[in-house]
Design a protein around this motif. Structure first.
Motif, mmCIF file in Angstrom:
data_model
loop_
_atom_site.group_PDB
_atom_site.id
_atom_site.type_symbol
_atom_site.label_atom_id
_atom_site.label_comp_id
_atom_site.label_asym_id
_atom_site.label_seq_id
_atom_site.Cartn_x
_atom_site.Cartn_y
_atom_site.Cartn_z
ATOM 1 N N VAL A 71 7.572 -4.407 1.701
ATOM 2 C CA VAL A 71 6.806 -3.185 1.948
ATOM 3 C C VAL A 71 5.364 -3.583 2.279
ATOM 4 C CG1 VAL A 71 6.071 -0.954 1.054
ATOM 5 C CG2 VAL A 71 8.248 -1.942 0.294
ATOM 6 N N PRO A 72 4.971 -3.567 3.563
ATOM 7 C CA PRO A 72 3.587 -3.906 3.930
ATOM 8 C C PRO A 72 2.607 -2.964 3.241
ATOM 9 C CG PRO A 72 5.006 -3.830 5.863
ATOM 10 C CD PRO A 72 5.802 -3.244 4.733
ATOM 11 N N PRO A 77 -7.928 -1.414 -1.678
ATOM 12 C CA PRO A 77 -7.448 -1.478 -3.065
ATOM 13 C C PRO A 77 -7.193 -0.100 -3.662
ATOM 14 C CG PRO A 77 -9.808 -1.852 -3.007
ATOM 15 C CD PRO A 77 -9.349 -1.807 -1.568
ATOM 16 N N TYR A 78 -7.527 0.953 -2.922
ATOM 17 C CA TYR A 78 -7.342 2.308 -3.420
ATOM 18 C C TYR A 78 -6.089 2.982 -2.865
ATOM 19 C CZ TYR A 78 -12.128 1.481 -4.818
ATOM 20 O OH TYR A 78 -13.246 0.931 -5.377
ATOM 21 N N ALA A 79 -5.250 2.201 -2.172
ATOM 22 C CA ALA A 79 -4.046 2.779 -1.575
ATOM 23 C C ALA A 79 -2.882 1.822 -1.761
ATOM 24 C CB ALA A 79 -4.269 3.053 -0.085
ATOM 25 N N VAL A 80 -1.736 2.368 -2.154
ATOM 26 C CA VAL A 80 -0.507 1.588 -2.323
ATOM 27 C C VAL A 80 0.634 2.353 -1.675
ATOM 28 C CG1 VAL A 80 1.181 0.698 -3.970
ATOM 29 C CG2 VAL A 80 -1.249 0.482 -4.467
ATOM 30 N N ASP A 81 1.404 1.677 -0.830
ATOM 31 C CA ASP A 81 2.610 2.282 -0.266
ATOM 32 C C ASP A 81 3.788 1.912 -1.162
ATOM 33 O OD1 ASP A 81 1.273 3.417 1.804
ATOM 34 O OD2 ASP A 81 1.787 1.878 3.276
ATOM 35 N N ASP A 82 4.352 2.883 -1.841
ATOM 36 C CA ASP A 82 5.437 2.654 -2.789
ATOM 37 C C ASP A 82 6.645 3.477 -2.354
ATOM 38 O OD1 ASP A 82 7.210 2.555 -4.927
ATOM 39 O OD2 ASP A 82 5.623 2.544 -6.431
ATOM 40 N N PRO A 83 7.719 2.840 -1.891
ATOM 41 C CA PRO A 83 8.879 3.589 -1.406
ATOM 42 C C PRO A 83 9.639 4.315 -2.500
ATOM 43 C CG PRO A 83 9.364 1.240 -1.459
ATOM 44 C CD PRO A 83 7.903 1.383 -1.752
ATOM 45 N N LEU A 84 9.337 4.031 -3.764
ATOM 46 C CA LEU A 84 10.058 4.677 -4.859
ATOM 47 C C LEU A 84 9.423 5.995 -5.307
ATOM 48 C CD1 LEU A 84 11.117 1.702 -7.168
ATOM 49 C CD2 LEU A 84 12.200 2.601 -5.105
ATOM 50 N N LEU A 85 8.232 6.281 -4.805
ATOM 51 C CA LEU A 85 7.554 7.494 -5.259
ATOM 52 C C LEU A 85 8.292 8.774 -4.882
ATOM 53 C CD1 LEU A 85 3.761 6.767 -4.675
ATOM 54 C CD2 LEU A 85 4.930 7.139 -6.861
ATOM 55 N N GLN A 227 -4.669 7.459 -10.563
ATOM 56 C CA GLN A 227 -5.313 6.180 -10.836
ATOM 57 C C GLN A 227 -4.403 4.993 -10.549
ATOM 58 O OE1 GLN A 227 -7.491 5.943 -14.598
ATOM 59 N NE2 GLN A 227 -7.174 8.137 -14.869
ATOM 60 N N ALA A 228 -3.096 5.229 -10.455
ATOM 61 C CA ALA A 228 -2.134 4.136 -10.352
ATOM 62 C C ALA A 228 -2.337 3.236 -9.135
ATOM 63 C CB ALA A 228 -0.714 4.693 -10.384
ATOM 64 N N PRO A 229 -2.570 3.777 -7.919
ATOM 65 C CA PRO A 229 -2.686 2.884 -6.760
ATOM 66 C C PRO A 229 -3.772 1.828 -6.901
ATOM 67 C CG PRO A 229 -2.406 5.152 -6.037
ATOM 68 C CD PRO A 229 -2.616 5.200 -7.523
ATOM 69 N N ALA A 230 -4.948 2.231 -7.388
ATOM 70 C CA ALA A 230 -6.041 1.263 -7.530
ATOM 71 C C ALA A 230 -5.713 0.224 -8.589
ATOM 72 C CB ALA A 230 -7.340 1.988 -7.883
ATOM 73 N N LEU A 231 -5.095 0.639 -9.683
ATOM 74 C CA LEU A 231 -4.736 -0.307 -10.744
ATOM 75 C C LEU A 231 -3.734 -1.335 -10.244
ATOM 76 C CD1 LEU A 231 -4.403 2.210 -13.712
ATOM 77 C CD2 LEU A 231 -6.296 0.643 -13.269
ATOM 78 N N ILE A 232 -2.770 -0.882 -9.450
ATOM 79 C CA ILE A 232 -1.761 -1.792 -8.901
ATOM 80 C C ILE A 232 -2.394 -2.753 -7.899
ATOM 81 C CG2 ILE A 232 0.318 -1.909 -7.464
ATOM 82 C CD1 ILE A 232 1.120 0.806 -8.733
ATOM 83 N N SER A 233 -3.199 -2.225 -6.989
ATOM 84 C CA SER A 233 -3.832 -3.071 -5.965
ATOM 85 C C SER A 233 -4.727 -4.135 -6.588
ATOM 86 C CB SER A 233 -4.650 -2.216 -5.003
ATOM 87 O OG SER A 233 -3.823 -1.393 -4.220
ATOM 88 N N LEU A 234 -5.456 -3.771 -7.622
ATOM 89 C CA LEU A 234 -6.395 -4.700 -8.236
ATOM 90 C C LEU A 234 -5.717 -5.673 -9.196
ATOM 91 C CD1 LEU A 234 -9.295 -2.174 -8.923
ATOM 92 C CD2 LEU A 234 -9.274 -3.986 -7.203
ATOM 93 N N GLY A 235 -4.625 -5.260 -9.799
ATOM 94 C CA GLY A 235 -4.008 -6.071 -10.848
ATOM 95 C C GLY A 235 -2.812 -6.895 -10.446
ATOM 96 N N ASN A 236 -2.141 -6.547 -9.340
ATOM 97 C CA ASN A 236 -0.955 -7.299 -8.916
ATOM 98 C C ASN A 236 -1.329 -8.676 -8.365
ATOM 99 O OD1 ASN A 236 0.665 -5.138 -9.560
ATOM 100 N ND2 ASN A 236 1.623 -5.004 -7.552
#
Length: 258
Positions: A71-72, A77-85, A227-236
């Motif tokens: 998943v590109p 860091p404030y955006a996450v593409d999550d196919p499960l959402l 808040q989840a997208p930023a946390l994932i982008s910064l922490g993964n």
């Protein structure tokens, strides 16, 4: 097709089966699309008044996103593409009750589905765990979903312990994640019995009750999800480092079950 659907028009119940047993019912992009389409289709099917969701076989209900999916991600860091959402019923505006029936493992992205079911029935041999931290990933959406169902300390422990520990069906029942524990192989039958009872009641009252129960927790959930997208982008960790950790764990010992 990655889904199998059985409709019982007489009882008003649909059985939805994640049908990828050789992949432990992990969700690829095709499966994610099929789930979203099915939930939206069921909004218009008046013959279906309740749904049971399960996974094919007895090894796993669902093990989250398929490791082979790429998943590109956007550079921000404030955006996450999550196919499960979009794989859950509530994410697709379906307010007919959904009962989850769990045999075997339910982990990681499975919580997107369990988090949007009205209640969960599990086999005595079922286990629940969240592998994200083990592989250098932030557990955000999964932990948020479980925080609506489990005490804070239990959510934190499951999310932080990763693959080292699994929650047994008995423990899941004790903390409120699971509403009924059955003998092995009996979760679907028990879930279908409960769904048939619910489907026998006036559907307007049932759906209104589902919506009322969800409204009690939606505000906190919505705020946390933003808040989840930023946390994932910064922490993964970067994907290649995650893959290294995943390969390194291939020969790991058996996790503790509590």
């Amino acid at each position: 097709m990655a889904l199998r659907i059985e409709r019982d028009g007489e009882r008003g119940v649909a059985l939805v089966v994640l049908d990828r047993p050789t992949r432990l019912n992990a969700i690829d992009l095709e499966t994610a699309g099929e789930l979203a389409s099915l939930w939206r289709e069921l909004r218009y099917d008046e013959s279906v008044r309740a749904v049971v969701l399960t996974g094919a076989g007895t090894r796993a209900f669902c093990t989250g996103i398929d490791r082979g999916v790429e998943v590109p991600q956007p550079p921000s860091p404030y955006a996450v593409d999550d196919p499960l959402l979009r794989i859950g019923p509530k994410a697709n505006d379906l307010w007919k009750p959904v009962v989850a029936a769990v045999e075997g493992m339910a982990c990681g992205g499975a919580f997107y589905l369990l988090g949007e079911a009205e209640f969960v029935v599990a086999s005595r041999e079922a286990t629940f765990f969240d592998p994200h931290t083990t592989y250098g990933m932030v557990s955000a959406y999964e932990a948020i979903a479980m925080a609506q169902r489990m005490p804070f300390g239990e959510v934190a422990r499951m999310a932080l312990m990763g693959t080292a520990e699994r929650v047994s069906a008995e423990r899941a029942y004790a903390i409120g994640l699971v509403s009924e524990v059955t003998e092995p192989g009996g979760a679907v039958a028990a879930a279908l019995r409960a769904a048939a009872v619910i489907a026998g009641y006036p559907t307007e009252a049932v759906q209104g009750t589902v919506r009322a129960v969800w409204s009690a927790k939606e505000a906190a959930r919505t705020q946390a999800m933003t808040q989840a997208p930023a946390l994932i982008s910064l922490g993964n960790l970067p994907p290649d480092r995650q893959a290294e950790l995943f390969r390194a764990r291939g020969g790991g010992g058996e996790p503790r079950v509590r």
